[in-house]
Design a protein around this motif. Structure first.
Motif, short mmCIF file in Angstrom:
data_model
loop_
_atom_site.label_atom_id
_atom_site.label_comp_id
_atom_site.label_asym_id
_atom_site.label_seq_id
_atom_site.Cartn_x
_atom_site.Cartn_y
_atom_site.Cartn_z
N THR A 65 80.09 154.40 -7.65
CA THR A 65 79.15 153.53 -6.76
C THR A 65 79.95 152.44 -5.74
O THR A 65 80.10 152.25 -4.72
CB THR A 65 77.95 152.94 -7.05
OG1 THR A 65 77.29 154.00 -7.73
CG2 THR A 65 77.13 152.19 -6.12
N CYS A 66 80.96 151.67 -6.50
CA CYS A 66 81.63 150.73 -6.05
C CYS A 66 82.87 151.18 -4.97
O CYS A 66 83.13 150.76 -3.88
CB CYS A 66 82.40 150.24 -7.30
SG CYS A 66 83.54 148.53 -6.75
N CYS A 67 83.58 152.49 -5.60
CA CYS A 67 84.21 153.13 -4.69
C CYS A 67 83.86 153.55 -3.30
O CYS A 67 84.59 153.37 -2.25
CB CYS A 67 84.86 154.37 -5.44
SG CYS A 67 86.02 153.83 -6.72
N CYS A 68 82.25 154.17 -3.43
CA CYS A 68 81.54 154.63 -1.93
C CYS A 68 81.37 153.30 -1.24
O CYS A 68 81.75 153.40 0.05
CB CYS A 68 80.60 155.41 -2.48
SG CYS A 68 80.76 156.80 -3.36
N PHE A 69 80.90 152.05 -1.91
CA PHE A 69 80.94 151.05 -1.09
C PHE A 69 81.92 150.44 -0.41
O PHE A 69 82.24 150.20 0.80
CB PHE A 69 80.35 150.08 -1.92
CG PHE A 69 79.95 148.56 -1.39
CD1 PHE A 69 78.84 148.53 -0.44
CD2 PHE A 69 80.82 147.68 -1.53
CE1 PHE A 69 78.73 147.36 0.22
CE2 PHE A 69 80.68 146.27 -1.05
CZ PHE A 69 79.31 146.24 -0.33
N ARG A 70 83.17 150.37 -1.21
CA ARG A 70 84.61 150.01 -0.63
C ARG A 70 84.90 151.06 0.56
O ARG A 70 85.34 150.50 1.62
CB ARG A 70 85.57 150.23 -1.63
CG ARG A 70 85.38 148.94 -2.71
CD ARG A 70 86.59 148.91 -3.81
NE ARG A 70 86.26 147.70 -4.66
CZ ARG A 70 87.20 147.78 -5.87
NH1 ARG A 70 88.06 148.68 -5.87
NH2 ARG A 70 86.71 146.55 -6.72
N CYS A 72 82.83 152.75 2.71
CA CYS A 72 82.10 152.47 3.66
C CYS A 72 82.45 151.23 4.52
O CYS A 72 82.40 151.07 5.73
CB CYS A 72 80.71 152.46 3.25
SG CYS A 72 79.95 153.96 2.78
N CYS A 73 82.84 150.33 3.67
CA CYS A 73 83.26 148.75 4.25
C CYS A 73 84.54 149.15 5.14
O CYS A 73 84.63 148.49 6.08
CB CYS A 73 83.28 147.75 3.10
SG CYS A 73 81.83 147.47 2.56
N CYS A 74 85.50 149.75 4.43
CA CYS A 74 86.83 150.05 5.17
C CYS A 74 86.55 150.68 6.31
O CYS A 74 87.16 150.50 7.40
CB CYS A 74 87.77 150.59 4.11
SG CYS A 74 88.25 149.62 2.53
N SER A 75 85.65 151.70 6.45
CA SER A 75 85.54 152.57 7.44
C SER A 75 84.82 151.67 8.48
O SER A 75 85.14 151.88 9.84
CB SER A 75 84.55 153.82 7.01
OG SER A 75 85.11 154.52 6.21
N LEU A 76 83.98 150.91 8.20
CA LEU A 76 83.22 150.03 9.17
C LEU A 76 84.27 149.28 9.71
O LEU A 76 84.38 148.64 11.08
CB LEU A 76 81.99 149.17 8.55
CG LEU A 76 81.29 148.46 9.45
CD1 LEU A 76 80.46 149.20 10.59
CD2 LEU A 76 80.08 147.66 8.56
N LEU A 77 84.91 148.61 8.89
CA LEU A 77 85.89 147.39 9.53
C LEU A 77 87.13 148.14 10.60
O LEU A 77 87.55 147.55 11.26
CB LEU A 77 86.94 146.80 8.37
CG LEU A 77 85.85 145.95 7.47
CD1 LEU A 77 86.74 145.38 6.28
CD2 LEU A 77 85.47 144.62 8.37
N LEU A 78 87.35 149.25 9.96
CA LEU A 78 88.21 150.37 10.89
C LEU A 78 87.70 150.52 12.25
O LEU A 78 88.15 150.30 13.43
CB LEU A 78 88.81 151.30 10.20
CG LEU A 78 89.73 152.36 10.95
CD1 LEU A 78 90.95 151.59 11.30
CD2 LEU A 78 89.91 153.64 10.26
N LEU A 79 86.29 150.77 12.31
CA LEU A 79 85.73 151.18 13.40
C LEU A 79 85.50 149.96 14.31
O LEU A 79 85.84 150.02 15.48
CB LEU A 79 84.18 151.57 13.42
CG LEU A 79 83.44 151.93 14.39
CD1 LEU A 79 84.23 152.84 15.17
CD2 LEU A 79 82.13 152.42 13.98
#
Length: 256
Positions: A65-70, A72-79
């Protein structure tokens, strides 16, 4: 000499059964376990092992779960970063500037305050200036616009903004006719307008414009953007020869 034993004297337990036992069904087994050998579930010696496995499973799930959350956060920050870079490049290339709008003239008719009736049908000829200062950006003024004049939050007349294309570095001045039909004035409104007309006082009005536009950048046209313009203006008289004494216009843009 050996003694001969009569068959009737032989003990019953040593005699063969009169009916042989029925054979067990093929593939069927009956296992009897003493009660003191039945284990609990889980057995005491395996309890610690079960707890350890449960902890490992919970830890594995939390790690996933922690890996999936990280991720998603990295993808959002990249976008967000990519959008910021695109916006910066767009600004550096096209140097967009905000268009300017102003109301430069008003001609008033239909406000006959000498009549005893409080019902009027006003007409306003409003002159509007639209300035597009951009070098590489054009503006399409789409259908579905509205222009409204009000006095003390009571709408007096309305109309439409013309549909046209404004190229870059262009100033367009046009007049739009606004009409009102059978507008009933309150007693206080009528009294104030009559006093202003007879004593030569200025009269404040509000002009609200709502215009859907599309921006043209090169050969690309954007989606519909809603532009709202609000002007507070004051006129010296309520006739066709009226002049604007003061005005204050601002606008807002709603991207979607």
């Amino acid at each position: 000499m050996a003694e001969r034993i009569h068959p009737e004297t032989t003990p019953r337990s040593e005699q063969e059964p009169s009916h042989p036992p029925a054979p067990a069904a093929a593939g069927t087994y009956v296992i009897q376990v003493p009660k003191d050998q039945i284990y609990r579930v889980p057995p005491p010696e395996n309890a610690d092992r079960i707890k350890g496995l449960s902890r490992r499973r919970r830890k594995s799930r939390s790690t996933t779960t922690c890996c999936c959350f990280r991720f998603c956060c990295c993808s959002l920050l990249l976008l967000v970063l990519l959008l910021a870079i695109a916006a910066g490049v767009f600004y550096l290339v096209f140097r967009p500037e905000s268009p300017n709008y102003s109301v430069d003239g008003v001609s008033i008719a239909g406000l006959n305050l000498t009549s005893p009736s409080s019902v009027v049908s006003p007409r306003f000829d409003v002159s509007v200036t639209a300035d597009n200062p951009n070098d590489k950006i054009g503006i399409y003024y789409e259908r579905g616009s509205s222009v409204e004049v009000s006095y003390k939050d009571v709408a007096l007349c309305d109309g439409e903004w013309p549909q046209f294309y404004q190229p870059s570095n262009n100033v367009t001045v046009f007049k739009t006719l606004l009409k009102g039909s059978s507008i009933e004035l309150t007693s206080s409104m009528r009294k104030d307008l009559v006093a202003a007309q007879t004593s030569g006082k200025t009269v404040p009005f509000k002009v609200n414009l709502r215009v859907p536009v599309k921006i043209k950048v090169g050969s690309v046209k954007t989606w519909t953007i809603k532009v709202k313009v609000r002007c507070d203006l004051t006129v010296d008289k309520l006739t066709s020869q009226s002049k604007i004494v003061s005005k204050d216009c601002d606008y807002s843009v709603k991207l979607w």
